[in-house]
Scaffold this active site. Structure first.
Site, mmCIF file in Angstrom:
data_model
loop_
_atom_site.group_PDB
_atom_site.id
_atom_site.type_symbol
_atom_site.label_atom_id
_atom_site.label_comp_id
_atom_site.label_asym_id
_atom_site.label_seq_id
_atom_site.Cartn_x
_atom_site.Cartn_y
_atom_site.Cartn_z
ATOM 1 C CD1 TRP A 23 -2.085 -2.106 0.243
ATOM 2 C CD2 TRP A 23 -2.949 -1.406 2.191
ATOM 3 N NE1 TRP A 23 -3.105 -2.962 0.583
ATOM 4 C CE2 TRP A 23 -3.654 -2.560 1.775
ATOM 5 C CE3 TRP A 23 -3.314 -0.791 3.394
ATOM 6 C CZ2 TRP A 23 -4.703 -3.106 2.521
ATOM 7 C CZ3 TRP A 23 -4.350 -1.339 4.138
ATOM 8 C CH2 TRP A 23 -5.042 -2.480 3.704
ATOM 9 C CE LYS A 24 4.422 1.098 -4.453
ATOM 10 N NZ LYS A 24 5.028 1.495 -5.707
ATOM 11 C CG HIS A 69 9.641 -1.153 -2.514
ATOM 12 N ND1 HIS A 69 9.684 0.019 -3.229
ATOM 13 C CD2 HIS A 69 8.660 -1.901 -3.062
ATOM 14 C CE1 HIS A 69 8.745 -0.028 -4.170
ATOM 15 N NE2 HIS A 69 8.108 -1.176 -4.085
ATOM 16 C CD GLU A 119 7.965 3.150 -4.314
ATOM 17 O OE1 GLU A 119 7.407 2.997 -3.211
ATOM 18 O OE2 GLU A 119 7.376 2.961 -5.395
ATOM 19 N N GLY A 162 4.922 1.443 -10.977
ATOM 20 C CA GLY A 162 4.069 2.627 -10.987
ATOM 21 C C GLY A 162 4.042 3.340 -12.326
ATOM 22 C CB SER A 179 2.726 -1.863 -14.072
ATOM 23 O OG SER A 179 3.296 -0.582 -13.822
ATOM 24 N N GLY A 196 1.429 -2.987 -6.252
ATOM 25 C CA GLY A 196 1.334 -1.664 -5.655
ATOM 26 C C GLY A 196 -0.026 -1.050 -5.923
ATOM 27 N N GLY A 197 -0.101 -0.221 -6.958
ATOM 28 C CA GLY A 197 -1.309 0.544 -7.260
ATOM 29 C C GLY A 197 -2.598 -0.263 -7.261
HETATM 30 P P1 PGA Z 1 3.041 -0.948 -8.883
HETATM 31 O O1 PGA Z 1 4.050 -1.063 -7.624
HETATM 32 O O2 PGA Z 1 2.237 -2.229 -8.903
HETATM 33 O O3 PGA Z 1 2.183 0.248 -8.565
HETATM 34 O O4 PGA Z 1 3.869 -0.778 -10.087
HETATM 35 C C1 PGA Z 1 4.707 -2.269 -7.320
HETATM 36 C C2 PGA Z 1 5.588 -2.069 -6.111
HETATM 37 O O5 PGA Z 1 6.188 -0.991 -5.958
HETATM 38 O O6 PGA Z 1 5.724 -2.969 -5.255
#
Ligand code: PGA
Length: 229
Positions: free
Chosen positions: A7-8, A83, A85, A159, A189, A210-211
């Site tokens: 969920w970031k 991760h 990020e 993302g 994605s 993620g998203g």
């Molecule tokens: P995303 O993110 O599915 O939005 O590309 C994946 C993630 O960062 O784990």
């Protein structure tokens, strides 16, 4: 199959509603990784709950960090580490990621350790050397620990709406497994529309989403795509 929702730094879906939607799902381990403020509610809702990061020390002067024993006290089952990020924006190193993974596993948490190359690294033909540099310290610290899972997340696919083709993902996963023989999730994605063909690859053992994990229906659809027919 493991489907983990990252969920970031978003509030994410209502944990009780998500848990209710996932009832009856068989053959898939659905995991949620909410921000710290959402951990307790997710645990309480009966969701398998992972943190998004964990420190290597059990306690200490590490402002802004959280330890494995603290997460275990809360009923949290595991944590992401490394991760992209965290690596990109917060200066996490391959050695630091390995230390986090080792401490978490030693304490009894499960770990999803994330690796993946950037677009520049891929363009330069460095994918394999980058993955080796990232996986090596994790392997040296943790070995093929039974609670350790890897996630291959090409940074250019996170993302961005650009997913690796199933063939590219398969090739990278097979390579990662030559470095460390543990299950490998694909991330970048992943959506209900592309999940089935990615998950059909022999070395894709699940997804880190993620998203598409921020709302119940797309996440549930990806979990359903992962369920054995
Ligand atoms: P995303 O993110 O599915 O939005 O590309 C994946 C993630 O960062 O784990």
């Amino acid at each position: 199959m493991i489907i983990a929702g990252n969920w970031k730094m978003y509030v994410g879906p209502d944990p009780a509603a998500l848990a209710a939607r996932l009832v009856g799902l068989e053959g898939v381990d659905a995991i949620v990784c909410p921000p710290f403020t959402g951990l307790a509610a997710c645990v309480e809702a009966g969701l398998t709950t992972y943190a998004q990061n964990v420190h290597w020390a059990p306690e200490g002067p590490f402002t802004g960090e959280i330890s494995a024993p603290m997460l275990l006290d809360l009923g949290v089952a595991g944590s992401l580490v490394g991760h992209s990020e965290r690596r990109q924006h917060f200066g996490e190193t391959n050695d630091g990621v390995a230390r986090r993974a080792y401490a978490a596993l030693e304490s009894g948490l499960a770990v999803i350790a994330c690796v993946g190359e950037t677009q520049d690294e891929r363009d330069a033909g460095d994918m394999e050397s980058v993955l080796s540099l990232q996986v090596g310290p994790i392997r040296d610290a943790c070995g093929a620990h039974e609670r350790l899972v890897l996630a291959y997340e090409p940074v250019w696919a996170i993302g961005t709406g650009r997913t690796a083709t199933p063939e590219l993902a398969q090739r990278a996963h097979a390579f990662v497994k030559t470095l460390l023989d543990r299950p490998v999730l694909y991330g970048g994605s992943v959506k209900p529309e592309n999940a089935a063909e990615l998950l059909a690859q022999p070395d894709v053992d699940g997804a880190l989403v993620g998203g598409a994990s921020l709302e119940i229906e797309p996440f549930a659809a990806i979990c359903t795509a992962a369920a054995p027919a």
